[in-house]
Design a protein around this motif. Structure first.
Motif, PDB file in Angstrom:
ATOM      1  N   HIS A  90      38.300  34.559  27.646  1.00  0.00           N
ATOM      2  CA  HIS A  90      36.951  34.390  27.116  1.00  0.00           C
ATOM      3  C   HIS A  90      36.800  35.290  25.895  1.00  0.00           C
ATOM      4  O   HIS A  90      36.575  36.485  26.021  1.00  0.00           O
ATOM      5  CB  HIS A  90      35.935  34.737  28.208  1.00  0.00           C
ATOM      6  CG  HIS A  90      34.559  34.230  27.921  1.00  0.00           C
ATOM      7  ND1 HIS A  90      34.290  32.918  27.650  1.00  0.00           N
ATOM      8  CD2 HIS A  90      33.368  34.867  27.843  1.00  0.00           C
ATOM      9  CE1 HIS A  90      32.995  32.753  27.439  1.00  0.00           C
ATOM     10  NE2 HIS A  90      32.422  33.933  27.545  1.00  0.00           N
ATOM     11  N   THR A  91      36.947  34.708  24.724  1.00  0.00           N
ATOM     12  CA  THR A  91      36.973  35.494  23.493  1.00  0.00           C
ATOM     13  C   THR A  91      35.734  36.376  23.304  1.00  0.00           C
ATOM     14  O   THR A  91      35.878  37.537  22.912  1.00  0.00           O
ATOM     15  CB  THR A  91      37.178  34.553  22.285  1.00  0.00           C
ATOM     16  OG1 THR A  91      38.245  33.673  22.618  1.00  0.00           O
ATOM     17  CG2 THR A  91      37.567  35.321  21.046  1.00  0.00           C
TER      18      THR A  91
ATOM     19  N   TYR B 204      35.877  40.482  22.551  1.00  0.00           N
ATOM     20  CA  TYR B 204      35.259  41.188  21.419  1.00  0.00           C
ATOM     21  C   TYR B 204      34.323  42.289  21.887  1.00  0.00           C
ATOM     22  O   TYR B 204      34.222  43.332  21.248  1.00  0.00           O
ATOM     23  CB  TYR B 204      34.522  40.193  20.508  1.00  0.00           C
ATOM     24  CG  TYR B 204      35.474  39.304  19.744  1.00  0.00           C
ATOM     25  CD1 TYR B 204      36.776  39.731  19.457  1.00  0.00           C
ATOM     26  CD2 TYR B 204      35.085  38.048  19.295  1.00  0.00           C
ATOM     27  CE1 TYR B 204      37.661  38.933  18.768  1.00  0.00           C
ATOM     28  CE2 TYR B 204      35.967  37.235  18.599  1.00  0.00           C
ATOM     29  CZ  TYR B 204      37.262  37.679  18.346  1.00  0.00           C
ATOM     30  OH  TYR B 204      38.136  36.877  17.661  1.00  0.00           O
ATOM     31  N   VAL B 205      33.622  42.062  22.983  1.00  0.00           N
ATOM     32  CA  VAL B 205      32.714  43.099  23.500  1.00  0.00           C
ATOM     33  C   VAL B 205      33.521  44.359  23.832  1.00  0.00           C
ATOM     34  O   VAL B 205      33.183  45.456  23.396  1.00  0.00           O
ATOM     35  CB  VAL B 205      31.963  42.620  24.766  1.00  0.00           C
ATOM     36  CG1 VAL B 205      31.232  43.784  25.433  1.00  0.00           C
ATOM     37  CG2 VAL B 205      30.978  41.517  24.415  1.00  0.00           C
TER      38      VAL B 205
ATOM     39  N   SER C 154      34.872  46.026  20.734  1.00  0.00           N
ATOM     40  CA  SER C 154      33.864  46.704  19.919  1.00  0.00           C
ATOM     41  C   SER C 154      33.580  48.106  20.460  1.00  0.00           C
ATOM     42  O   SER C 154      33.261  49.019  19.709  1.00  0.00           O
ATOM     43  CB  SER C 154      32.574  45.879  19.853  1.00  0.00           C
ATOM     44  OG  SER C 154      31.910  45.937  21.095  1.00  0.00           O
ATOM     45  N   VAL C 155      33.730  48.276  21.773  1.00  0.00           N
ATOM     46  CA  VAL C 155      33.529  49.602  22.367  1.00  0.00           C
ATOM     47  C   VAL C 155      34.606  50.574  21.864  1.00  0.00           C
ATOM     48  O   VAL C 155      34.355  51.759  21.666  1.00  0.00           O
ATOM     49  CB  VAL C 155      33.575  49.519  23.910  1.00  0.00           C
ATOM     50  CG1 VAL C 155      33.474  50.901  24.541  1.00  0.00           C
ATOM     51  CG2 VAL C 155      32.479  48.611  24.427  1.00  0.00           C
ATOM     52  N   PHE C 156      35.818  50.038  21.618  1.00  0.00           N
ATOM     53  CA  PHE C 156      36.937  50.888  21.187  1.00  0.00           C
ATOM     54  C   PHE C 156      36.988  51.040  19.666  1.00  0.00           C
ATOM     55  O   PHE C 156      37.832  51.746  19.145  1.00  0.00           O
ATOM     56  CB  PHE C 156      38.265  50.286  21.674  1.00  0.00           C
ATOM     57  CG  PHE C 156      38.546  50.581  23.119  1.00  0.00           C
ATOM     58  CD1 PHE C 156      39.355  51.664  23.477  1.00  0.00           C
ATOM     59  CD2 PHE C 156      38.001  49.801  24.128  1.00  0.00           C
ATOM     60  CE1 PHE C 156      39.616  51.938  24.799  1.00  0.00           C
ATOM     61  CE2 PHE C 156      38.258  50.073  25.452  1.00  0.00           C
ATOM     62  CZ  PHE C 156      39.066  51.146  25.796  1.00  0.00           C
ATOM     63  N   LYS C 157      36.109  50.350  18.971  1.00  0.00           N
ATOM     64  CA  LYS C 157      36.138  50.346  17.499  1.00  0.00           C
ATOM     65  C   LYS C 157      36.054  51.776  16.964  1.00  0.00           C
ATOM     66  O   LYS C 157      35.246  52.576  17.422  1.00  0.00           O
ATOM     67  CB  LYS C 157      34.974  49.525  16.952  1.00  0.00           C
ATOM     68  CG  LYS C 157      35.322  48.899  15.645  1.00  0.00           C
ATOM     69  CD  LYS C 157      34.318  47.867  15.239  1.00  0.00           C
ATOM     70  CE  LYS C 157      34.710  47.369  13.851  1.00  0.00           C
ATOM     71  NZ  LYS C 157      33.655  46.576  13.275  1.00  0.00           N
ATOM     72  N   GLY C 158      36.926  52.101  16.014  1.00  0.00           N
ATOM     73  CA  GLY C 158      36.912  53.452  15.440  1.00  0.00           C
ATOM     74  C   GLY C 158      37.737  54.432  16.252  1.00  0.00           C
ATOM     75  O   GLY C 158      38.050  55.523  15.800  1.00  0.00           O
TER      76      GLY C 158
END
Ligand code: ADP
Ligand code: MG
Length: 314
Positions: A264-265, A269-270, A273-277
């Motif tokens: 489930h794409t 992404y959710v 996005s938490v791991f972004k950066g």
């Protein structure tokens, strides 16, 4: 333009081959369907053996509830299932299977032996089916449970066989399929033997972390954080890698809904996005997240191989 022929209803044989093509794309699809059946049967141990990239040989053995002798020949018929009794049930499926298509599809395009023994029978029975034709029922020395042996996959559909990859590629897909199912179902002890080599073995002790540890090694498991979240909708349990522990692709990401592995794409992404950066560019978090919600909140009847689902409250 002139039409070439009259409209006619397709003969059964053709319908069956077309339907088989939807469910069984490659050896890994057979493995997935058979293991899901074993899980639905309440097995504690599931052993998977394959050879020749799964084209020559696939065998799945479980210690589940078994199939009574009188139902063996029904089990390989299309749209025959013990998992769905009414329309209402279709909207709250709690088993992995429900279409009654897997065994029929596999038997259509391979030589199959379906052996099973239930607790209330003294002996087991084995049914042989080949290219959709039932060929005989014999006693079998199997202990409690079910064993399905699939040989010569796609022997009668050479066009499909042509699309298969190299043996090593098919083996990779088989291993990934079993890995994901084992990670998502830690209460079951899995064993996978590919080309005579033990490739995976989990203890079946119920711990998501110990399933991950036995598959990826203790070093990997040390870098995981347990996820255990309780919300109004249900719960999410499993693990994520610490930010310094990531993959170069998305192979190390597994979502399950009530034990069913799915893609489930938007959810991917959710999490990303938490791991972004926190991760280098083009590196991906590793995780295994099993979402547990009421079966009525998810529609699993949207994809022939059930790898995608729809949520009522996404
Ligand atoms: P489905 O799983 O959608 O019901 P299948 O074709 O996969 O359809 O299986 C048909 C039926 O055979 C199942 O509903 C179940 O009753 C029985 N069955 C298949 N595999 C097993 C197994 N490993 N243990 C017990 N019963 C099984
Ligand atoms: Mg099934």
């Amino acid at each position: 333009m002139r039409r070439v022929a009259k409209i006619q209803v397709l003969p059964d044989k053709l319908v069956n081959l077309i339907a088989a093509g939807e469910v069984i794309e490659r050896p890994a699809s057979v493995v997935k369907e058979l293991v899901e059946n074993s899980l639905d049967a309440g097995a504690c141990r599931i052993t998977i053996e394959t050879a020749g990239g799964g084209r020559d040989f696939i065998r799945v053995t479980d210690d589940g509830c078994g199939i009574p002798k009188a139902e063996l020949s029904l089990a390989v018929k299309r749209h025959a299932t013990s998992k769905l009794q009414s329309v209402e049930q279709l909207w709250r499926i709690s088993t992995l299977g429900f279409r009654g298509e897997a065994l029929a599809s596999i038997s259509e395009v391979a030589h199959v032996e379906l052996a099973s023994k239930t607790p209330d029978s003294d002996v087991g029975w084995a049914l042989r089916v080949s290219g959709g034709r039932q060929e005989g029922l014999e006693p079998s020395g199997l202990p409690q449970g079910t064993q399905v042996t699939v040989e010569d996959l796609f022997f009668n559909t050479p066009a499909r066989a042509k699309y298969l990859g190299k043996q090593s590629g098919e083996n990779r897909q088989i291993i990934k399929t079993v890995q994901d199912l084992a990670l998502a179902n830690p209460a079951v002890a899995f064993r996978l033997v590919v080309e005579g080599e033990l490739r995976l073995s989990t203890p079946g002790d119920g711990s998501y972390l110990s399933a991950a540890g036995s598959i990826f090694g203790p070093e990997f498991a040390k870098k995981l954080i347990t996820v255990s979240y309780q919300g109004e909708f249900g719960s999410i349990i499993g693990w994520v890698g610490v930010p310094g522990h990531y993959g170069s692709n998305r192979q190390g990401q597994v979502f399950a809904i009530n034990g069913r592995v799915f893609r489930h794409t938007p959810f991917t992404y959710v999490v990303e996005s938490v791991f972004k950066g926190r991760l280098p560019v083009r590196r991906f978090p590793v995780f295994m997240l099993n979402i547990q919600i009421d079966a009525a909140g998810v529609d699993v009847n949207v994809h022939p191989t059930k790898q995608e689902v729809k949520f009522r409250h996404e």
